[in-house]
Design a protein around this motif. Sequence first.
Motif, PDB file in Angstrom:
ATOM      1  N   MET A   7      92.874 -31.651  23.775  1.00 32.50           N
ATOM      2  CA  MET A   7      91.449 -31.902  23.529  1.00 32.50           C
ATOM      3  C   MET A   7      90.797 -30.643  22.956  1.00 32.50           C
ATOM      4  O   MET A   7      90.963 -29.545  23.493  1.00 32.50           O
ATOM      5  N   ALA A   8      90.129 -30.778  21.821  1.00 30.40           N
ATOM      6  CA  ALA A   8      89.507 -29.624  21.174  1.00 30.40           C
ATOM      7  C   ALA A   8      88.378 -29.064  22.012  1.00 30.40           C
ATOM      8  O   ALA A   8      87.617 -29.810  22.628  1.00 30.40           O
ATOM      9  N   ALA A   9      88.270 -27.726  21.990  1.00 24.36           N
ATOM     10  CA  ALA A   9      87.191 -27.087  22.734  1.00 24.36           C
ATOM     11  C   ALA A   9      85.845 -27.422  22.091  1.00 24.36           C
ATOM     12  O   ALA A   9      84.861 -27.703  22.782  1.00 24.36           O
ATOM     13  N   TYR A  10      85.805 -27.386  20.758  1.00 19.14           N
ATOM     14  CA  TYR A  10      84.585 -27.726  20.024  1.00 19.14           C
ATOM     15  C   TYR A  10      84.997 -28.478  18.758  1.00 19.14           C
ATOM     16  O   TYR A  10      86.088 -28.266  18.204  1.00 19.14           O
ATOM     17  N   SER A  11      84.113 -29.314  18.280  1.00 18.01           N
ATOM     18  CA  SER A  11      84.386 -30.039  17.046  1.00 18.01           C
ATOM     19  C   SER A  11      84.181 -29.116  15.857  1.00 18.01           C
ATOM     20  O   SER A  11      83.608 -28.026  15.970  1.00 18.01           O
ATOM     21  N   ASN A  12      84.643 -29.581  14.658  1.00 18.74           N
ATOM     22  CA  ASN A  12      84.451 -28.785  13.450  1.00 18.74           C
ATOM     23  C   ASN A  12      82.970 -28.542  13.176  1.00 18.74           C
ATOM     24  O   ASN A  12      82.558 -27.459  12.738  1.00 18.74           O
ATOM     25  N   VAL A  13      82.143 -29.568  13.432  1.00 15.92           N
ATOM     26  CA  VAL A  13      80.695 -29.426  13.224  1.00 15.92           C
ATOM     27  C   VAL A  13      80.120 -28.381  14.172  1.00 15.92           C
ATOM     28  O   VAL A  13      79.289 -27.546  13.779  1.00 15.92           O
ATOM     29  N   GLU A  14      80.575 -28.429  15.414  1.00 17.31           N
ATOM     30  CA  GLU A  14      80.080 -27.450  16.396  1.00 17.31           C
ATOM     31  C   GLU A  14      80.495 -26.031  16.015  1.00 17.31           C
ATOM     32  O   GLU A  14      79.699 -25.083  16.125  1.00 17.31           O
ATOM     33  N   TYR A  15      81.749 -25.852  15.572  1.00 17.00           N
ATOM     34  CA  TYR A  15      82.176 -24.525  15.133  1.00 17.00           C
ATOM     35  C   TYR A  15      81.348 -24.051  13.935  1.00 17.00           C
ATOM     36  O   TYR A  15      80.999 -22.867  13.836  1.00 17.00           O
ATOM     37  N   ALA A  16      81.034 -24.976  13.028  1.00 14.93           N
ATOM     38  CA  ALA A  16      80.207 -24.602  11.870  1.00 14.93           C
ATOM     39  C   ALA A  16      78.824 -24.153  12.329  1.00 14.93           C
ATOM     40  O   ALA A  16      78.270 -23.152  11.831  1.00 14.93           O
ATOM     41  N   ASP A  17      78.241 -24.875  13.298  1.00 13.55           N
ATOM     42  CA  ASP A  17      76.923 -24.494  13.812  1.00 13.55           C
ATOM     43  C   ASP A  17      76.983 -23.178  14.578  1.00 13.55           C
ATOM     44  O   ASP A  17      76.022 -22.397  14.559  1.00 13.55           O
ATOM     45  N   ILE A  18      78.098 -22.933  15.256  1.00 12.93           N
ATOM     46  CA  ILE A  18      78.271 -21.652  15.971  1.00 12.93           C
ATOM     47  C   ILE A  18      78.227 -20.500  14.970  1.00 12.93           C
ATOM     48  O   ILE A  18      77.538 -19.489  15.180  1.00 12.93           O
ATOM     49  N   LEU A  19      78.952 -20.648  13.864  1.00 11.80           N
ATOM     50  CA  LEU A  19      78.949 -19.601  12.838  1.00 11.80           C
ATOM     51  C   LEU A  19      77.580 -19.467  12.181  1.00 11.80           C
ATOM     52  O   LEU A  19      77.109 -18.354  11.900  1.00 11.80           O
ATOM     53  N   PHE A  20      76.910 -20.604  11.946  1.00  9.74           N
ATOM     54  CA  PHE A  20      75.590 -20.584  11.326  1.00  9.74           C
ATOM     55  C   PHE A  20      74.587 -19.813  12.190  1.00  9.74           C
ATOM     56  O   PHE A  20      73.826 -18.969  11.692  1.00  9.74           O
ATOM     57  N   MET A  21      74.579 -20.102  13.494  1.00  5.80           N
ATOM     58  CA  MET A  21      73.647 -19.426  14.395  1.00  5.80           C
ATOM     59  C   MET A  21      73.998 -17.941  14.543  1.00  5.80           C
ATOM     60  O   MET A  21      73.119 -17.087  14.669  1.00  5.80           O
ATOM     61  N   TYR A  22      75.278 -17.627  14.502  1.00  2.58           N
ATOM     62  CA  TYR A  22      75.693 -16.222  14.589  1.00  2.58           C
ATOM     63  C   TYR A  22      75.198 -15.447  13.374  1.00  2.58           C
ATOM     64  O   TYR A  22      74.773 -14.295  13.483  1.00  2.58           O
ATOM     65  N   GLY A  23      75.242 -16.119  12.216  1.00  6.09           N
ATOM     66  CA  GLY A  23      74.718 -15.476  11.009  1.00  6.09           C
ATOM     67  C   GLY A  23      73.212 -15.324  11.059  1.00  6.09           C
ATOM     68  O   GLY A  23      72.669 -14.292  10.667  1.00  6.09           O
ATOM     69  N   ARG A  24      72.497 -16.375  11.536  1.00 10.81           N
ATOM     70  CA  ARG A  24      71.040 -16.289  11.650  1.00 10.81           C
ATOM     71  C   ARG A  24      70.617 -15.160  12.577  1.00 10.81           C
ATOM     72  O   ARG A  24      69.585 -14.526  12.367  1.00 10.81           O
ATOM     73  N   ALA A  25      71.433 -14.922  13.602  1.00  9.03           N
ATOM     74  CA  ALA A  25      71.102 -13.864  14.570  1.00  9.03           C
ATOM     75  C   ALA A  25      71.594 -12.497  14.116  1.00  9.03           C
ATOM     76  O   ALA A  25      71.528 -11.534  14.883  1.00  9.03           O
ATOM     77  N   ASP A  26      72.103 -12.440  12.882  1.00  5.75           N
ATOM     78  CA  ASP A  26      72.554 -11.165  12.312  1.00  5.75           C
ATOM     79  C   ASP A  26      73.633 -10.516  13.180  1.00  5.75           C
ATOM     80  O   ASP A  26      73.635  -9.307  13.406  1.00  5.75           O
ATOM     81  N   GLY A  27      74.559 -11.349  13.669  1.00  7.08           N
ATOM     82  CA  GLY A  27      75.691 -10.823  14.427  1.00  7.08           C
ATOM     83  C   GLY A  27      75.403 -10.499  15.880  1.00  7.08           C
ATOM     84  O   GLY A  27      76.226  -9.880  16.559  1.00  7.08           O
ATOM     85  N   ASN A  28      74.248 -10.906  16.388  1.00  6.17           N
ATOM     86  CA  ASN A  28      73.911 -10.687  17.798  1.00  6.17           C
ATOM     87  C   ASN A  28      74.306 -11.942  18.580  1.00  6.17           C
ATOM     88  O   ASN A  28      73.652 -12.987  18.471  1.00  6.17           O
ATOM     89  N   ALA A  29      75.406 -11.846  19.357  1.00  5.82           N
ATOM     90  CA  ALA A  29      75.951 -13.023  20.021  1.00  5.82           C
ATOM     91  C   ALA A  29      74.970 -13.621  21.030  1.00  5.82           C
ATOM     92  O   ALA A  29      74.839 -14.845  21.139  1.00  5.82           O
TER      93      ALA A  29
END
Length: 355
Positions: free
Chosen positions: A1-23
């Motif tokens: 079972m996947a930990a996160y879907s492809n869409v969720e991983y994409a949103d994770i990267l998107f939010m990480y970029g919006r936060a300028d690398g601040n997790a």
Amino acid sequence: MAAYSNVEYADILFMYGRADGNAAAAQRLYRERFPQRRVPNVKVFANTYRRMSETGNLYHQDPRPNNQKYHAEVDVQIFNTFEAEPTTSVRKVAEQLNVSTWKVWSVLHSEKLHPFHYTPVQGLEEGDPIRRTHFCRFILHADIEDGRFLRRILWTDESKFSREGVTNFHNLHYWAEENPHMKKETSFQHKFSVNVWAGIIGRLLIGPYFLPDNLNGENYLEFLRNHLPDILDDIPLDVRTEIIFQNDGCPAHYRKTIREFLNNQFPERWIGRNGPILWPARSPDLTPVDYHIWGRMKELVYNEEIHDRDHLIQKINRAAKVMKVEMKLGVTTTEMRRRCRCCIRNGGSYFEHNN
């Protein structure tokens, strides 16, 4: 079972970029944007970005010969398992997720997680935390009102030293080209031990004095009457006349004759069970002799094999001489204040190694 879907991983990267690398900021943005979704752990944001930037995808190569690929979701599953159950074992998680123990260790190390041992502590009974808190507050208030209060307390305790002692086999090695199968005796048919009394006042270590092996009210009273005055000769007269005597609540200390003697010898100036200053039972972490003296003394005594009872006594006396030179005033003042504050912050419960 996947930990996160492809869409969720994409949103994770998107939010990480919006936060300028601040997790941490990325996690907050993710929670606000997707309130109906489960929120990834803060480390998932950085790990997902790192994996993409290093490999261009969410896979990495395992160094084993078969070059089997593991999806990044396995890293997340491993981390989440230990986050949910910190006491679980590496082997158990490896079997549960069908991965190697090496893989689990690799993820734990990358997340900077380390295994720590439990610390044995004194068991507390109902009402003990309240009594410990009251005692610590009294000590701190008395210290504020009288700057010499802590320096006037004669902290005392007894400890048993035996032939076996304490041996740290983890640091005991025998270097050789081949294993000589060396052995260390730890159990002896001929046993011996000594019961040691010691005290601290200010920066002075008092004792040691060797009590009878079976301490009771009668021989403890005999010690207080006939031997303690001679031992206290090392203390300056002006300090001796203001001593606040402390002992814990062991049965030998609680005998009526003992309390009568202390009331006469140290009127309103002794700490103990049912004394004018109440001692909280089961509190070795609040007496300097217990938290400072015994561990260091046994370290010095048991640095070599003990041959007989006389040798044990000799080693204890020798260790005490070393410790009298090492003693610092901060043990009974600064450290005692710190421990009282820690005890109060923890609601009278355990506080060793927590602060």
